[in-house]
Design a protein around this motif. Structure first.
Motif, mmCIF file in Angstrom:
data_model
loop_
_atom_site.group_PDB
_atom_site.id
_atom_site.type_symbol
_atom_site.label_atom_id
_atom_site.label_comp_id
_atom_site.label_asym_id
_atom_site.label_seq_id
_atom_site.Cartn_x
_atom_site.Cartn_y
_atom_site.Cartn_z
ATOM 1 N N LYS A 41 102.878 5.936 78.290
ATOM 2 C CA LYS A 41 103.075 4.590 78.049
ATOM 3 C C LYS A 41 104.332 4.150 79.137
ATOM 4 O O LYS A 41 104.911 3.163 79.195
ATOM 5 N N LEU A 88 103.895 0.670 80.500
ATOM 6 C CA LEU A 88 104.495 -0.368 79.746
ATOM 7 C C LEU A 88 106.008 -0.532 79.919
ATOM 8 O O LEU A 88 106.267 -1.962 79.930
ATOM 9 N N ALA A 89 106.700 0.435 79.939
ATOM 10 C CA ALA A 89 108.317 0.225 80.139
ATOM 11 C C ALA A 89 108.347 -0.410 81.853
ATOM 12 O O ALA A 89 109.081 -1.337 81.701
ATOM 13 N N GLU A 90 107.715 0.043 82.480
ATOM 14 C CA GLU A 90 107.817 -0.469 83.972
ATOM 15 C C GLU A 90 107.474 -2.058 84.029
ATOM 16 O O GLU A 90 108.042 -2.917 84.635
ATOM 17 N N GLY A 91 106.427 -2.214 83.350
ATOM 18 C CA GLY A 91 105.969 -3.604 83.153
ATOM 19 C C GLY A 91 107.062 -4.450 82.558
ATOM 20 O O GLY A 91 107.298 -5.754 82.967
ATOM 21 N N LEU A 92 107.546 -4.187 81.321
ATOM 22 C CA LEU A 92 108.866 -4.682 80.776
ATOM 23 C C LEU A 92 110.007 -5.037 81.900
ATOM 24 O O LEU A 92 110.630 -6.147 81.793
ATOM 25 N N ASP A 114 97.465 6.734 81.397
ATOM 26 C CA ASP A 114 97.511 6.577 79.954
ATOM 27 C C ASP A 114 96.194 6.975 79.103
ATOM 28 O O ASP A 114 96.073 6.702 77.937
ATOM 29 N N HIS A 134 108.387 -7.434 84.632
ATOM 30 C CA HIS A 134 107.566 -8.744 84.479
ATOM 31 C C HIS A 134 108.290 -9.309 83.120
ATOM 32 O O HIS A 134 107.701 -10.478 82.472
ATOM 33 N N ARG A 158 105.555 9.263 76.315
ATOM 34 C CA ARG A 158 106.189 8.663 77.316
ATOM 35 C C ARG A 158 105.256 8.599 78.379
ATOM 36 O O ARG A 158 104.995 7.519 79.144
ATOM 37 N N ARG A 197 107.729 -8.453 80.019
ATOM 38 C CA ARG A 197 107.015 -8.040 78.984
ATOM 39 C C ARG A 197 106.153 -6.915 79.089
ATOM 40 O O ARG A 197 105.860 -6.471 80.385
ATOM 41 N N VAL A 198 105.600 -5.952 77.935
ATOM 42 C CA VAL A 198 104.941 -4.750 78.178
ATOM 43 C C VAL A 198 103.518 -4.751 78.845
ATOM 44 O O VAL A 198 103.111 -3.922 79.435
ATOM 45 N N SER A 199 102.819 -5.906 78.332
ATOM 46 C CA SER A 199 101.595 -5.937 79.190
ATOM 47 C C SER A 199 101.367 -7.257 80.168
ATOM 48 O O SER A 199 101.905 -8.249 79.794
#
Ligand code: ADP
Ligand code: 5GP
Length: 220
Positions: free
Chosen positions: A204, A207-211, A15, A214, A201, A216-218
């Motif tokens: 980012k 961020l989608a993978e984190g969402l 990123d 987990h 994309r 959430r995005v972060s």
């Protein structure tokens, strides 16, 4: 010093934004870059090495690392530069160390104020780098701005004007062209490029993978 930093930037989901800004001398690139730096402090600025004499308003280590020709050539032979070129009779180069410094500082990306030769070399190594070319609204206005800046003597102004045509002929190396007619309008166009490119994309995806993983995005 790891010279693999550009290879690392290409590997995996990345990123970190490499933003190159070029223009013929006097078109307003420094003015626009300074605005970007003020508004987006998380974007690191790549301080180049140069053999040019400092202008009265410049400080070593802030605008440039000012070095003599011998030192510059030694750095070239040591492989210290990600790119370098001769511009208007002086050497200029981007050290790998500058890019590493930005990465270590967790910057969101790095801004390069370099000419088209440097843009070409960085893009050859990192095709994902984003390159913007700033155009003056006319050649007459370019000349007025170069003289109005009043930091260069007459032979230097002439040299820079005569190179402008050649520089503009290289516009096709760039992803975006921004005409710097009215400064506020030009700055709006430039910051739109930065914001749109930051939202890509590919930059980012984590961020989608984190969402998904987990909720959430972060990840704290
Ligand atoms: P560059 O970094 O491309 O050589 P500068 O940012 O130093 O150019 O700008 C050259 C001169 O033109 C400076 O005196 C600057 O204040 C002025 N300038 C920059 N943008 C504009 C603009 N949109 N309208 C009028 N003058 C401008
Ligand atoms: P100036 O002498 O006006 O600061 O810069 C002259 C030109 O050199 C500008 O077009 C600027 O973008 C370019 N330049 C500055 N640093 C570098 C660099 O590290 N590499 C390359 N290739 N060009 C540079």
């Amino acid at each position: 010093m790891s010279h693999d930093v550009l290879g690392e930037l290409r590997a995996g989901a990345e990123d970190f934004l490499l933003l190159i800004i070029s223009s013929p001398s006097g078109a307003g690139k420094t003015t626009l870059c300074n605005r970007l730096r003020a508004e987006f402090p998380a974007l690191a600025f790549s301080v180049s090495h140069t053999t040019r004499t400092p202008r009265s308003n410049e400080t070593d280590g802030r605008e440039y690392h000012f070095v003599d020709v011998g030192t510059f050539r030694r750095l070239v032979s040591e492989g210290a530069f990600a790119e370098w070129a001769e511009v208007h009779g002086n050497y200029y180069g981007t050290s790998f160390a500058e890019i590493e410094r930005a990465r270590e500082a967790n910057a969101s990306g790095i801004l390069f104020d370099i000419d088209y030769q440097g843009a070409r070399q960085i893009r050859a190594k990192v095709p994902e780098a984003v390159a913007v070319f700033i155009l003056p609204p006319s050649m007459d206005e370019l000349e007025r701005r170069l003289r109005g800046r009043a930091t260069d003597d007459e032979p230097t102004v002439q040299k820079r004007l005569s190179k402008a045509q050649k520089e503009i002929e290289n516009y096709a190396l760039f992803d975006y062209l921004v005409v710097n007619d009215d400064l506020d309008r030009a700055y709006d166009r430039l910051r739109s490029v930065l914001l749109a490119e930051s939202a890509r994309r590919a930059r980012k995806a984590l961020l989608a993978e984190g969402l998904l993983r987990h909720g959430r995005v972060s990840i704290p």
